[in-house]
Design an enzyme around this catalytic site. Structure first.
Site, PDB file in Angstrom:
ATOM      1  CD  GLU A 208       9.978  12.735  11.220  1.00  0.00           C
ATOM      2  OE1 GLU A 208       8.837  12.269  11.060  1.00  0.00           O
ATOM      3  OE2 GLU A 208      11.019  12.056  11.072  1.00  0.00           O
TER       4      GLU A 208
ATOM      5  CE  LYS B 197      -1.609   3.009   1.848  1.00  0.00           C
ATOM      6  NZ  LYS B 197      -1.565   4.448   1.383  1.00  0.00           N
TER       7      LYS B 197
ATOM      8  CB  THR C 183       0.902   6.855  10.842  1.00  0.00           C
ATOM      9  OG1 THR C 183       0.460   8.149  10.435  1.00  0.00           O
ATOM     10  CG2 THR C 183       0.161   5.797  10.052  1.00  0.00           C
ATOM     11  N   GLY C 184       2.485   5.258  13.010  1.00  0.00           N
ATOM     12  CA  GLY C 184       3.064   3.995  13.488  1.00  0.00           C
ATOM     13  C   GLY C 184       2.485   3.566  14.818  1.00  0.00           C
TER      14      GLY C 184
ATOM     15  N   GLY D 286       6.905   5.284   8.105  1.00  0.00           N
ATOM     16  CA  GLY D 286       6.146   6.522   8.048  1.00  0.00           C
ATOM     17  C   GLY D 286       6.249   7.259   9.367  1.00  0.00           C
ATOM     18  N   GLY D 287       5.296   8.130   9.593  1.00  0.00           N
ATOM     19  CA  GLY D 287       5.327   8.970  10.779  1.00  0.00           C
ATOM     20  C   GLY D 287       5.061   8.178  12.052  1.00  0.00           C
TER      21      GLY D 287
HETATM   22  N1  LIG Z   1       9.979   7.966   8.860  1.00  0.00           N
HETATM   23  C1  LIG Z   1       9.700   8.185   7.613  1.00  0.00           C
HETATM   24  O1  LIG Z   1      10.363   7.690   6.705  1.00  0.00           O
HETATM   25  C2  LIG Z   1       8.556   9.065   7.284  1.00  0.00           C
HETATM   26  C3  LIG Z   1       8.063   9.934   8.212  1.00  0.00           C
HETATM   27  N2  LIG Z   1       7.001  10.727   7.894  1.00  0.00           N
HETATM   28  C4  LIG Z   1       6.503  11.656   8.914  1.00  0.00           C
HETATM   29  O2  LIG Z   1       5.070  11.536   8.998  1.00  0.00           O
HETATM   30  C5  LIG Z   1       4.494  12.829   8.826  1.00  0.00           C
HETATM   31  C6  LIG Z   1       3.147  12.694   8.173  1.00  0.00           C
HETATM   32  O3  LIG Z   1       3.376  12.314   6.821  1.00  0.00           O
HETATM   33  P1  LIG Z   1       2.363  11.328   6.159  1.00  0.00           P
HETATM   34  O4  LIG Z   1       2.465  11.305   4.709  1.00  0.00           O
HETATM   35  O5  LIG Z   1       1.008  11.586   6.735  1.00  0.00           O
HETATM   36  O6  LIG Z   1       2.971   9.984   6.664  1.00  0.00           O
HETATM   37  P2  LIG Z   1       2.151   8.759   7.153  1.00  0.00           P
HETATM   38  O7  LIG Z   1       2.999   8.100   8.134  1.00  0.00           O
HETATM   39  O8  LIG Z   1       0.790   9.137   7.560  1.00  0.00           O
HETATM   40  O9  LIG Z   1       2.043   7.888   5.805  1.00  0.00           O
HETATM   41  C7  LIG Z   1       2.943   6.852   5.558  1.00  0.00           C
HETATM   42  C8  LIG Z   1       2.137   5.727   4.946  1.00  0.00           C
HETATM   43  O10 LIG Z   1       1.139   5.328   5.882  1.00  0.00           O
HETATM   44  C9  LIG Z   1      -0.142   5.399   5.280  1.00  0.00           C
HETATM   45  N3  LIG Z   1      -1.077   5.753   6.342  1.00  0.00           N
HETATM   46  C10 LIG Z   1      -1.410   6.982   6.782  1.00  0.00           C
HETATM   47  N4  LIG Z   1      -2.292   6.897   7.797  1.00  0.00           N
HETATM   48  C11 LIG Z   1      -2.543   5.563   7.975  1.00  0.00           C
HETATM   49  C12 LIG Z   1      -3.372   4.800   8.859  1.00  0.00           C
HETATM   50  N5  LIG Z   1      -4.125   5.402   9.782  1.00  0.00           N
HETATM   51  N6  LIG Z   1      -3.373   3.442   8.755  1.00  0.00           N
HETATM   52  C13 LIG Z   1      -2.592   2.837   7.851  1.00  0.00           C
HETATM   53  N7  LIG Z   1      -1.795   3.487   6.988  1.00  0.00           N
HETATM   54  C14 LIG Z   1      -1.768   4.828   7.057  1.00  0.00           C
HETATM   55  C15 LIG Z   1      -0.005   6.442   4.203  1.00  0.00           C
HETATM   56  O11 LIG Z   1      -0.976   6.269   3.198  1.00  0.00           O
HETATM   57  C16 LIG Z   1       1.390   6.127   3.689  1.00  0.00           C
HETATM   58  O12 LIG Z   1       1.318   5.019   2.799  1.00  0.00           O
HETATM   59  C17 LIG Z   1       5.500  13.571   7.981  1.00  0.00           C
HETATM   60  O13 LIG Z   1       5.362  14.954   8.114  1.00  0.00           O
HETATM   61  C18 LIG Z   1       6.812  13.090   8.561  1.00  0.00           C
HETATM   62  O14 LIG Z   1       7.087  13.810   9.739  1.00  0.00           O
HETATM   63  C19 LIG Z   1       6.367  10.672   6.694  1.00  0.00           C
HETATM   64  C20 LIG Z   1       6.854   9.801   5.726  1.00  0.00           C
HETATM   65  C21 LIG Z   1       8.012   8.968   5.941  1.00  0.00           C
END
Ligand SMILES: NC(=O)C1=CN([C@@H]2O[C@H](COP(=O)(O)OP(=O)(O)OC[C@H]3O[C@@H](n4cnc5c(N)ncnc54)[C@H](O)[C@@H]3O)[C@@H](O)[C@H]2O)C=CC1
Ligand SMILES: CN(C=O)/C=C(\CC(=O)O)C(=O)O
Length: 492
Positions: free
Chosen positions: A385, A175, A232-233, A228-229
């Protein structure tokens, strides 16, 4: 407008709902591709296809070596498509073409490394103090892996999951982030061309909060791998817990880049820039806190600011561009929001702190490289972050103070240490609580070296032999050779 479809069970299909959305190029701020908006029904189809592939399809009957050869064939297909895939990811994410090209070249090595590993994953024969019993272990695949991947480096971070997961014999439902799905869908075409059996690799695009959540809870999914964030994690970990589902989390960071007075300051300037301006600061490995020894504070900041002012912002598909746009509008708004908070908390803007004024940069989602001073480690801008080109500078006097500040964070992903005093480098590496410490370098990654977090930066490891622990499970087999069963009321 490029048209994409979902890849499920070896077929290219529309979403069950027929709904589609557009993908935006963050440099032009215009839609360039149309992708399906997957929903729960599409996840169901993908998980069913993956289950069939794992439980009864040709994949489950393949030898490890045959699986390894498929991964190596995929590596060579990537090698023949580096330019095309790099351009697509740059268009979808705004990442520099120089970085997407470098990432793609490294992916070839990842799939060769893990393809070569596929037939070297084994258990052990256990030497027991009982001569009548043979005990051995098997290291087996977990099954259907749900991979939820981010937008900052889609192909690289999907590979960090897919290469080892497939090498270990698992099957996958990917996904991708709904803001950057296209390079993953293009990649799926190479997986199909390589000859992976239907259902081994499936891609369902759509809103994470809806179908990502659904994937985590799906009874047909055996393991989740998330990057990801941290917010969310955190919610995914608790969901996985409810379903007793394995999960690995590669989350965020607020990593220190620590410069001592005895460092090579010119190298350290480049290392600090690598940590905060590469990928426009949009990497979990961002060195977003500069811990600077007070004795070199002014000298170093002047060097850093002077070089930072020369940074070339522009078209990410231009090889001379050094910093491109942020990947999506909500990220641009988040960066601006945190700079405002920093000012309210008393931080001062030494450089940047706003969107660029140049006419040619008005269309794209640009934010100027930013250096904040007068920052204390208790400020939000030093604790949360931002995921953008915003550096918080915090002075320190002694090594012990640097260690205390570095470790005073909810996160523990990476750290940089700049010193020509090699014993200090080792002392700092041992004292800092993070999954990676770089001494006189920054933002190195390799297929052979484990990457992952301490504390709120997550758990589990990607890359290296270490990753196999997260994509296999151990079975212990006992074979009794005695004719007569022993006392049934006493453990053996
Ligand atoms: N550690 C890393 O590599 C990353 C950290 N981030 C951080 O997260 C913050 C938010 O960015 P987002 O794009 O919203 O990242 P996110 O962590 O929300 O999204 C990452 C993935 O998780 C999915 N996702 C989002 N909410 C979800 C849920 N409730 N259940 C399952 N999957 C879900 C998204 O569709 C995407 O595929 C960023 O500003 C940054 O600080 C974002 C991307 C990568
Ligand atoms: C590991 N990572 C998390 O966002 C991202 C990487 C690798 C790195 O920066 O070391 C990337 O975006 O290149």
């Amino acid at each position: 407008m490029e048209q994409y479809q979902l890849y499920i069970g070896g077929q290219w299909v529309e979403a069950q709902s027929g709904e589609r959305s557009e993908s935006i190029n963050p440099y032009t701020n215009e839609a360039w591709a149309s992708v399906p908006v997957g929903a729960e029904a599409d996840i169901d189809l993908a998980v069913q296809a993956a289950r069939r592939a794992f439980d009864e399809g040709p994949w489950s009957k393949m030898s490890n070596s045959e699986r390894g050869r498929l991964l190596i064939r995929l590596a060579h297909l990537i090698e023949n498509n580096i330019e095309r895939l790099a351009q697509i990811e740059t268009r979808d994410n705004g990442k520099l073409i120089r970085e997407t090209t470098a990432h793609l070249k490294s992916l070839v090595d990842y799939y060769i490394y893990f393809g070569g590993m596929a037939d070297k994953i084994h258990g052990d024969v256990i030497p027991l103090n009982k001569t009548s019993v043979l005990n051995y272990t098997l290291r087996e695949p977990i099954g259907v892996v749900g991979a939820i991947t981010p937008w900052n480096s889609p192909l690289l971070l999907t590979t960090w999951k897919a290469a080892p997961a497939l090498a270990a014999g698992n099957v996958m439902v990917i996904k991708p982030s709904s803001t950057t799905p296209c390079s993953i869908l293009e990649f799926a075409k190479l997986v199909e061309e390589a000859g992976f059996p239907p259902g081994v690799f499936n891609v369902v695009t759509g809103p994470g909060s809806r179908i990502g959540n659904y994937l985590v809870q799906h009874p047909g999914v055996d393991k989740i791998s998330f990057t990801g964030g941290t917010d969310t994690g955190r919610s995914l970990a608790s969901l996985a817990g409810k379903h007793i589902k394995r999960i690995t989390l590669e989350l965020g960071g607020k990593s220190p880049n620590i410069v001592f007075e005895d460092a090579n300051l010119d190298n350290a300037v480049m290392g600090v820039m690598a940590g905060i301006y590469a990928a426009c600061g949009q990497t979990c490995s961002a060195g977003s806190r500069l811990l600077l020894q007070r004795s070199i504070y002014d000298e170093f900041l002047n060097k850093l600011a002077e070089r930072s002012r020369q940074i070339k912002l522009g078209d990410p598909s231009d090889w001379h561009t050094e910093v491109g746009p942020l990947a999506n509008r909500s990220q641009l708004e988040k960066v601006a929001y945190y700079v405002d908070i920093a000012k309210q908390e008393g931080a001062e803007v030494l450089l940047g702190g706003k969107r660029p004024e140049a006419a040619e940069l008005q269309q794209g989602l640009f934010y100027e490289p930013t250096i904040l001073t007068n920052v204390t480690n208790d400020m939000r801008v030093a604790r949360e972050e931002i995921f953008g080109p915003v550096l918080s500078v915090i002075p320190f006097e002694t090594e012990d103070e640097a260690i205390r500040i570095a470790n005073d964070s909810d996160f523990g992903l990476v750290a940089g240490v700049w010193t020509n005093h090699i014993s200090r480098g080792h002392r700092m590496a041992h004292a800092i609580r993070s999954g990676t410490v770089w001494v006189n370098t920054f933002r190195n990654a390799n297929y052979a070296s484990p990457f992952g977090g301490y504390k709120a930066s997550g758990y589990g490891r990607e890359n290296g032999l270490e990753v196999l622990k997260d994509y296999t499970q151990v079975k212990s087999v006992w074979v009794e050779t005695e004719e007569k069963m022993r006392d049934p009321f006493v453990v053996g």
